[in-house]
Design an enzyme around this catalytic site. Structure first.
Site, PDB file in Angstrom:
ATOM      1  N   SER A 241       0.842  -1.218   0.000  1.00 40.23           N
ATOM      2  CA  SER A 241       0.000   0.000   0.000  1.00 40.23           C
ATOM      3  C   SER A 241       0.872   1.261   0.000  1.00 40.23           C
ATOM      4  CB  SER A 241      -0.971   0.006   1.185  1.00 40.23           C
ATOM      5  OG  SER A 241      -0.300  -0.169   2.409  1.00 40.23           O
ATOM      6  N   HIS A 271      -2.361  -8.727   1.994  1.00 39.66           N
ATOM      7  CA  HIS A 271      -2.000  -7.479   2.693  1.00 39.66           C
ATOM      8  C   HIS A 271      -3.135  -7.154   3.681  1.00 39.66           C
ATOM      9  CE1 HIS A 271       0.000  -3.786   3.457  1.00 39.66           C
ATOM     10  NE2 HIS A 271      -0.248  -3.113   2.339  1.00 39.66           N
ATOM     11  N   HIS A 318       5.206 -12.929   7.202  1.00 34.35           N
ATOM     12  CA  HIS A 318       5.485 -11.550   6.803  1.00 34.35           C
ATOM     13  C   HIS A 318       6.667 -11.534   5.841  1.00 34.35           C
ATOM     14  CE1 HIS A 318       6.139  -7.202   7.080  1.00 34.35           C
ATOM     15  NE2 HIS A 318       4.870  -7.168   7.443  1.00 34.35           N
ATOM     16  N   ARG A 327       2.997  -4.915  16.649  1.00 39.24           N
ATOM     17  CA  ARG A 327       1.620  -4.390  16.540  1.00 39.24           C
ATOM     18  C   ARG A 327       0.626  -5.445  17.030  1.00 39.24           C
ATOM     19  NH1 ARG A 327       1.766  -3.024  10.269  1.00 39.24           N
ATOM     20  NH2 ARG A 327       2.493  -5.185  10.339  1.00 39.24           N
ATOM     21  N   ASP A 373      -2.538  -8.312  11.609  1.00 39.08           N
ATOM     22  CA  ASP A 373      -3.923  -8.651  11.283  1.00 39.08           C
ATOM     23  C   ASP A 373      -4.457  -9.847  12.062  1.00 39.08           C
ATOM     24  OD1 ASP A 373      -4.114  -6.603   9.311  1.00 39.08           O
ATOM     25  OD2 ASP A 373      -2.873  -7.826   8.004  1.00 39.08           O
TER      26      ASP A 373
HETATM   27  N1  HAX Z   1       0.372 -19.957   5.921  1.00 38.17           N
HETATM   28  C1  HAX Z   1       0.775 -20.917   5.036  1.00 38.17           C
HETATM   29  N2  HAX Z   1       1.841 -20.783   4.230  1.00 38.17           N
HETATM   30  C2  HAX Z   1       2.554 -19.650   4.335  1.00 38.17           C
HETATM   31  C3  HAX Z   1       2.216 -18.625   5.240  1.00 38.17           C
HETATM   32  C4  HAX Z   1       1.066 -18.810   6.036  1.00 38.17           C
HETATM   33  N3  HAX Z   1       0.648 -17.873   6.886  1.00 38.17           N
HETATM   34  N4  HAX Z   1       3.114 -17.623   5.123  1.00 38.17           N
HETATM   35  C5  HAX Z   1       3.980 -17.996   4.147  1.00 38.17           C
HETATM   36  N5  HAX Z   1       3.635 -19.222   3.668  1.00 38.17           N
HETATM   37  C6  HAX Z   1       4.237 -19.942   2.558  1.00 38.17           C
HETATM   38  C7  HAX Z   1       4.161 -19.101   1.290  1.00 38.17           C
HETATM   39  O1  HAX Z   1       2.863 -19.188   0.710  1.00 38.17           O
HETATM   40  C8  HAX Z   1       5.264 -19.722   0.454  1.00 38.17           C
HETATM   41  O2  HAX Z   1       4.790 -20.923  -0.065  1.00 38.17           O
HETATM   42  P1  HAX Z   1       5.147 -21.417  -1.570  1.00 38.17           P
HETATM   43  O3  HAX Z   1       6.642 -21.472  -1.627  1.00 38.17           O
HETATM   44  O4  HAX Z   1       4.488 -22.747  -1.676  1.00 38.17           O
HETATM   45  O5  HAX Z   1       4.579 -20.371  -2.482  1.00 38.17           O
HETATM   46  C9  HAX Z   1       6.329 -20.018   1.500  1.00 38.17           C
HETATM   47  O6  HAX Z   1       5.627 -20.123   2.768  1.00 38.17           O
HETATM   48  C10 HAX Z   1       7.412 -18.971   1.623  1.00 38.17           C
HETATM   49  O7  HAX Z   1       6.808 -17.712   1.866  1.00 38.17           O
HETATM   50  P2  HAX Z   1       7.581 -16.600   2.723  1.00 38.17           P
HETATM   51  O8  HAX Z   1       8.827 -16.269   1.988  1.00 38.17           O
HETATM   52  O9  HAX Z   1       7.687 -17.037   4.132  1.00 38.17           O
HETATM   53  O10 HAX Z   1       6.554 -15.371   2.707  1.00 38.17           O
HETATM   54  P3  HAX Z   1       6.347 -14.251   1.590  1.00 38.17           P
HETATM   55  O11 HAX Z   1       7.268 -13.136   1.878  1.00 38.17           O
HETATM   56  O12 HAX Z   1       6.382 -14.842   0.228  1.00 38.17           O
HETATM   57  O13 HAX Z   1       4.834 -13.822   1.876  1.00 38.17           O
HETATM   58  C11 HAX Z   1       2.964 -13.197   3.187  1.00 38.17           C
HETATM   59  C12 HAX Z   1       4.473 -13.061   2.991  1.00 38.17           C
HETATM   60  C13 HAX Z   1       2.518 -12.205   4.230  1.00 38.17           C
HETATM   61  C14 HAX Z   1       2.268 -12.892   1.857  1.00 38.17           C
HETATM   62  C15 HAX Z   1       2.655 -14.644   3.631  1.00 38.17           C
HETATM   63  O14 HAX Z   1       3.296 -14.905   4.853  1.00 38.17           O
HETATM   64  C16 HAX Z   1       1.178 -14.935   3.744  1.00 38.17           C
HETATM   65  O15 HAX Z   1       0.543 -15.289   2.738  1.00 38.17           O
HETATM   66  N6  HAX Z   1       0.568 -14.790   4.988  1.00 38.17           N
HETATM   67  C17 HAX Z   1      -0.849 -14.955   5.185  1.00 38.17           C
HETATM   68  C18 HAX Z   1      -1.620 -13.703   4.745  1.00 38.17           C
HETATM   69  C19 HAX Z   1      -1.373 -12.550   5.685  1.00 38.17           C
HETATM   70  O16 HAX Z   1      -1.463 -12.670   6.878  1.00 38.17           O
HETATM   71  N7  HAX Z   1      -1.088 -11.375   5.123  1.00 38.17           N
HETATM   72  C20 HAX Z   1      -0.876 -10.143   5.906  1.00 38.17           C
HETATM   73  C21 HAX Z   1       0.591  -9.787   6.001  1.00 38.17           C
HETATM   74  C22 HAX Z   1       0.851  -8.520   6.800  1.00 38.17           C
HETATM   75  C23 HAX Z   1       0.236  -7.363   6.141  1.00 38.17           C
HETATM   76  O17 HAX Z   1       0.596  -6.900   5.074  1.00 38.17           O
HETATM   77  N8  HAX Z   1      -0.783  -6.849   6.749  1.00 38.17           N
HETATM   78  O18 HAX Z   1      -1.552  -5.920   6.158  1.00 38.17           O
END
Ligand code: HAX
Length: 437
Positions: A241, A271, A318, A327, A373
């Site tokens: 964002s 996000h 994250h 937070r 979140d």
């Molecule tokens: N549950 C299951 N699998 C997860 C996970 C979770 N909470 N978090 C990461 N992983 C997985 C990823 O999907 C990825 O899998 P693949 O290799 O099969 O694609 C692997 O672990 C490696 O990911 P990472 O390097 O640890 O994490 P990224 O930097 O790629 O992604 C995310 C970060 C926040 C997008 C991710 O942790 C996620 O999808 N979390 C759940 C959604 C969420 O809570 N989002 C909010 C984040 C904070 C924010 O911006 N708030 O507004």
């Protein structure tokens, strides 16, 4: 020139001079070299943007102008008998780098109240939207409709010197922030309370008035709003964002257009929409297990079932953080004081005890810990804001503070159009071949 504008001008004048020398004397030094896995991997870790208002450390979490969240809860002014800091104080800090006085914060509350009149045309836009349109989409459309009042857009059309950009950006930013609680509360009451709107009370501070317009006048909810709107405000510049606001703003789009762009990024489930997803997921768990008091074993089974379906556990993980999000911990601390017997809050805490080990066992998740979140929805629900699809709008009201403060700095610095270079996979392959020859 108003109180905050004067301080801002004095501060940025010094910074602009420093940057001029810094770039002249050290402009060719290399900060970071980019790896191919970063190019394919969402640009993680590439340091290529200036963001003054806050900085994120993977272990410590966010610091706003050097202050951590626990430090802000201690040091920012708590006027009006507040037990949590007012986001007005954080905005002052992000704009100036200085902790504000009680008088500064009282002035800013009043200033935002004075600027809070929303044009009728904006309410008409919201009224025209079908209730099936997601509240976050409605919020974004309302911000776009607010653009009718952009001082920058009008002055630019008339012909304006570059040296005035920062001044009109400041005006837009102050007006926009002043109006966001009103339009978001309007969307809330329209969609979920039969259009039964509550008039603003302009004697209240920004967060307390938001609480009031949402429909809960209790002191505890006002304090929750002060905390909530403070901790969600900024998370350095690389998150989707913030980066979007900065990118759109670099084209000289005004504050409203830039913020609306950022809100469309916040609306994604990876996000800001994660706060809605967390509560929907907990509700599905409660329904599936048939209890609001699941045991740790039941929660663990449900988490494994979620992962087996190829679904991420919302609220966990994250892109930068590698420890529990401060937070999250600030909200946990608030909940321990105010709603520790609540079933949903207890589910959030039990999930916190269980999920990290399970995510670690997958061997691929870089951060198994909860993010911001994971906690917010359960507390909001305790205070009567039960509509999960409104939660990201509340996040957006807060996020505006950081990204718009930074937009003022972008204009003061005369930041250029942002335009990184992309590559095709063929070019990467050619690069690999050439570098191995
Ligand atoms: N549950 C299951 N699998 C997860 C996970 C979770 N909470 N978090 C990461 N992983 C997985 C990823 O999907 C990825 O899998 P693949 O290799 O099969 O694609 C692997 O672990 C490696 O990911 P990472 O390097 O640890 O994490 P990224 O930097 O790629 O992604 C995310 C970060 C926040 C997008 C991710 O942790 C996620 O999808 N979390 C759940 C959604 C969420 O809570 N989002 C909010 C984040 C904070 C924010 O911006 N708030 O507004």
């Amino acid at each position: 020139m108003d109180r905050l504008k004067q301080v801002f001008k004095a501060k940025y004048t010094v910074s602009v001079e420093e940057i001029k020398h810094l770039v002249r004397d050290h402009g060719t030094k290399v900060i970071d070299s980019v790896q191919i896995d970063q190019v394919f991997g969402g640009m993680r870790g590439i340091q290529s943007m200036i963001w003054e208002t806050s900085s994120l450390d993977s272990k410590e979490g966010i610091r706003f102008r050097g202050y951590s969240i626990p430090e802000l809860r201690d040091k920012l002014p708590k006027i009006n008998n507040a037990t949590e800091p007012l986001p007005e104080g954080l905005f002052w800090l992000m704009m100036t780098g200085d902790l504000p006085t009680d008088e500064d914060v009282a002035w800013l509350s009043k200033e935002w109240a004075n600027r809070s009149t929303v044009p009728q045309s904006v309410f008409k836009v919201v009224d025209s939207l079908d209730p099936s349109i997601h509240p976050m989409t409605q919020f974004t459309m309302a911000i776009l409709a607010l653009q009718v009042d952009s001082v920058f857009a009008h002055r630019y059309e008339e012909g304006m010197s570059k040296s005035d950009y920062w001044d009109v950006m400041y005006e837009d930013v102050m007006n926009c922030i002043a109006r966001l609680p009103i339009i978001s509360a309007y969307i809330y009451r329209k969609n979920f309370h039969n259009n039964n709107h509550i008039a603003a009370d302009l004697n209240l501070d920004w967060s307390a008035n938001f609480a009031h317009m949402l429909g809960n006048d209790s002191e505890d909810f006002k304090n929750l709003m002060r905390l909530y709107l403070t901790i969600h405000a900024d998370h350095e510049g690389g998150n989707a964002s913030a980066h979007t606001v900065h990118l759109v703003g670099s084209t000289l789009s005004d504050a409203y257009l830039s913020l609306a762009g950022g809100m469309t990024a916040l609306a994604g489930p990876l996000h800001g929409l994660a706060n809605q997803e967390v509560m929907d997921w907990i509700y599905d768990m409660v329904k599936d297990l048939g209890t609001r008091k699941p045991t740790p074993d039941q929660i663990a089974e449900y988490v494994k079932k979620t992962l087996a379906q190829g679904i991420v556990v919302p609220g966990y993980g994250h892109a930068v953080l590698r420890t529990p999000d401060p937070r999250f911990l600030a909200q946990k601390d608030f909940a321990e004081k105010h709603c520790k017997s609540d079933d949903l809050v207890n589910i959030v805490w039990n999930v916190f005890n269980i999920v990290p080990d399970i995510l670690n066992s997958l061997g691929k998740v870089k951060n198994p810990w909860p993010n911001v979140d994971a906690h917010s929805g359960a507390i909001l629900e305790f205070y009567g804001v039960k509509e999960h699809n409104f939660y990201t709008v509340m996040f957006g009201v807060s996020r505006a503070l950081g990204v718009l403060a930074q937009l003022c700095w972008d204009r003061a610095y005369g930041m250029p159009l942002e335009r990184p270079k992309s590559m095709t996979t063929e070019e990467i392959k050619a690069f690999i071949q050439n570098s191995s020859n």
